[in-house]
Design a protein around this motif. Sequence first.
Motif, PDB file in Angstrom:
ATOM      1  N   ALA A   7       0.833  -1.210   0.000  1.00 36.06           N
ATOM      2  CA  ALA A   7       0.000   0.000   0.000  1.00 36.06           C
ATOM      3  C   ALA A   7       0.867   1.259   0.000  1.00 36.06           C
ATOM      4  O   ALA A   7       0.551   2.224  -0.696  1.00 36.06           O
ATOM      5  CB  ALA A   7      -0.928  -0.022   1.214  1.00 36.06           C
ATOM      6  N   SER A   8       1.963   1.230   0.748  1.00 35.92           N
ATOM      7  CA  SER A   8       2.836   2.409   0.771  1.00 35.92           C
ATOM      8  C   SER A   8       3.477   2.659  -0.583  1.00 35.92           C
ATOM      9  O   SER A   8       3.622   3.804  -1.018  1.00 35.92           O
ATOM     10  CB  SER A   8       3.933   2.235   1.833  1.00 35.92           C
ATOM     11  N   THR A  55      -2.336  -5.476 -10.475  1.00 31.61           N
ATOM     12  CA  THR A  55      -3.785  -5.301 -10.329  1.00 31.61           C
ATOM     13  C   THR A  55      -4.412  -5.683 -11.669  1.00 31.61           C
ATOM     14  O   THR A  55      -3.743  -5.715 -12.703  1.00 31.61           O
ATOM     15  CB  THR A  55      -4.162  -3.844 -10.014  1.00 31.61           C
ATOM     16  N   ASP A 109       0.788   4.122  -2.736  1.00 26.78           N
ATOM     17  CA  ASP A 109       0.509   5.513  -2.341  1.00 26.78           C
ATOM     18  C   ASP A 109       1.579   6.465  -2.865  1.00 26.78           C
ATOM     19  O   ASP A 109       1.279   7.585  -3.269  1.00 26.78           O
ATOM     20  CB  ASP A 109       0.462   5.630  -0.806  1.00 26.78           C
TER      21      ASP A 109
END
Lengths: 157, 791
Positions: free
Chosen positions: B123-124, B284, B127
């Motif tokens: 996630a980092s 993804t 982000d």
Amino acid sequence: MQHITVTVDGTEYQSEVEPRTLLVHWLREGLGKVGTVVGCDTSNCGACTILVDGQSVKSCSMLAVQADGCEITTIQGLSTGDDWHPVQTAFKECHGLQCGYCTPGMVMSTVDLLTENPNPTEEEIRDGIHGNLCRCTGYHNIVKSVKYAADLMGGSK
Amino acid sequence: MTDTLDTSSVIGRPLRRKEDAKLLHGRTNWTDNIQLPGTLHMAIVRSPMAHAKVTKVDVSEALKQPNVVAAYNAAELGDLNSVVPCVWPVTDDTVMPPFPALTGDKVRHVGDCVAVVLATDAASAEDALAYVDVEYEPLPAVVNMIDAISPGSELVHGDATNNTCYVYDLGGGYEDELAKHSDVVRVKRRFVNQRLIPAFMEPRAVVAAPMGMSDEITVWTSTQIPHVLRVLLQLVTGIPEQNLRIIAPDVGGGFGGKLQCYREEILVTQLARKLGRPVKWNETRSEDMVATHHGRDQIQDIELAATKDGKFIGLKVDLLANMGGYLQIITPGIPLLGMFMYPAIYKMDAYQFQCTGVFTNSTPTDAYRGAGRPEATFAIERIVDEMAAELGMEPMELRTKNWIEHHEFPFTTVAGLTYDTGNYEAATAKAMDMFGYHELRAEQKARRESGDPVQLGIGISTFTEMCGLAPSRTLGALKYAAGGWEHCTIRLLPSGKVELVTGTSPHGQGHETAWSQIASEILGIPVDDIDVIHSDTGRSPYGMDTYGSRSLAVGGQAIKKAADRVIENARPIAAHQLECSANDLEFANGAFSVKGDPEKTVTLGALAWAAFAAHNLPDGVEPMISGEATVDPEDFSYPHGTHLAAMEVDTETGKVKLRKYVCVDDVGNQVNPMIVEGQVHGGLAQGIGQALYEGAEYDSDGNLLTASLADYLIPSAADLPSFETGSTVTPSTTHSLGTKGVGEAGAIASTPAIINGIVDALRPMGVTDVLMPASPQNVWRAIQAAKGASA
């Protein structure tokens, strides 16, 4: 971080989660329940389908915090040890899987479908699993598997 | 003629799969499940533009974000920014533009890689992508192939003179042949074989890790080709081959889309090497749609010539093939895999072929289930129907008149292939019977006469294909860089159990079950006592992997040969134990016995222990029993079949319904008919998907409009019927098991059957073609265009 208490496959877990964490990511990364998988990011494929309080849910479309207080069943909790749930047996018997990636979701959706409708017609089966995509089988043997599972579970009697 | 096995015992049984227990209980090992201590997660800055100069890529702000450890643009990655390999320059002058993993100068398709960010959690990293400062100077996007090759077009690769990658000209003398005839009927069409996205269910993932004390870097990747990838990665990264171990854990489908050496595989490997710790990347689905290679995308100008009484004279094919923005592993070669198949099952005297590879600002194309042969089969089966209409002949009758008859095999086609066997008559007769062909024709006639708004069409596809890639010499002659052999090692363990090491790399095909069946049949050892080892270059060092319907056709032969060698290697030990001459032994049901003295017998299992203990081996015989074989196939294999589709078309709305689908495939001897049928079903869904639902679409700026599973319609269960499948068995004579490939047959055959059915339904209205996918809109447009033309 937010505190949640969730029962997953019969075990109660207490966890601190980021509010944005998707339920599927918490299951996989937080609990190591890697039998449940992610296939898309638009809630189309259904590979991540689990049962939340007995109802099928795409676990990518729910936040972990929303599962607080819920009882969850994943593919890893459908049967224990070497046991087979009739739906699992039917998928093997009817060759209802090839690569197996859609399988956890497909099986969990089938469990839910047969709970709601123990004796579905082919059309009802196709409609019932249309939120779960499979790229290998052309669905032919999945439909057969669902019918056979219904037989095994006594639905067609 | 080679012997074929008796298929009455283990081979030929629909055994349930060994693979399924773990897959059905969630005890799986997808690449995304791998979590090594100290892992850095990689995220990629991808271009939102199809074509632009990159004037600035600044990662400094991204580096300041929480948990971010490293970030690089192309220049900062320096020598580690390896190029993506292309191993198939089809001509001496094929334009091979450099394709670095991170682009530094220009972006050439939406999804092109500009920079990477690595953080301690995924996630980092994701982000921090927003903090990479990239400046683009937009350029006109080159989207349409015809515009791309027009003079003055914007160039995808600036240092080239045009957007042509290559022109492959087979020649052929089509007009010369036609000149010999006085009664020539020509039918010419332009078909568009639209772009497709493989859309395997498991998105790609890669983990690379330097493995401690040794110099080894292990790469886990969701690939079809661990062995080929190892060769390519050492080539482009410079990591010594012996230090690279590639593992394809459980792999969730491929369909050609994981037959690749991807940018992300290169980046993850190089970054693990540079940073000295595990690096992981997970795709993804939205990334997959723009970053995994696409398939098909050809404009096909095709002309078929026949005499007035319907004998084919010749065929002329002129293709534009979309390469996309870069060349990947075998991008240029895909149309050539189709080149041989345009004449298909038909006899004719002339064949002319030309293909122009074209660069555009789109995701690179490459192999997708069938790879070149679906395009060829679509064009020939469509044009044969058009010829039938032109001549006023029944389309099946025209096929019958021109196909190779079963007594004419082996038959060398006008394209130069020699088909070993086939029986188109038998497969067609069976399919027509299952379909109720004549009854449906009668219903069609009645509906036409009554003016029913829902018309019925019958779609035919009588196909063959070349698969089982491939004889290495042939590949070499086509300028393909590698060979097409396959390897197998079979080891008897002291316990009498068996390790079967294969170079094939399954991702859903059930090799563990089917390969066990082959070895069980030959060795007389139970299927459950045979463990199939695959997809790990550390445990299975030699292999050419799984694609092109090659695993059974080529790999199966290696299993047979290795198993035969196990028996031969065990024979002297058996003779020693039974105190007879090796020549006096016969082997059956897992045991040697002395001819004429069946009481004197020893099992392979007992010999395995004896060879392990090695206390009493004959002089000169080494301990342990194994057999190895590497088989280069004598030829391709040529499965064939007849596919029939009953299509109901609502002439008022354009809505199409596939009412009935029957196919009879001849894939030679079948090791596991249940798996064969499953392969056909899956292929059908993808071929029907192309005909009715799927299509990657770009807007004029080069944006992919179908960039998610919400926009790219892969069929669901509700979009397809059950299929009626059957088979005939004409064993291959060039393959030692008599088998042929099956993985791609359904995808190759079904697309033209569907479209021929729709056109057949609408032909009385003047419709002669329908664009794919045959959505209600495209069908309605075809109807309106025909109405307009006749008005």
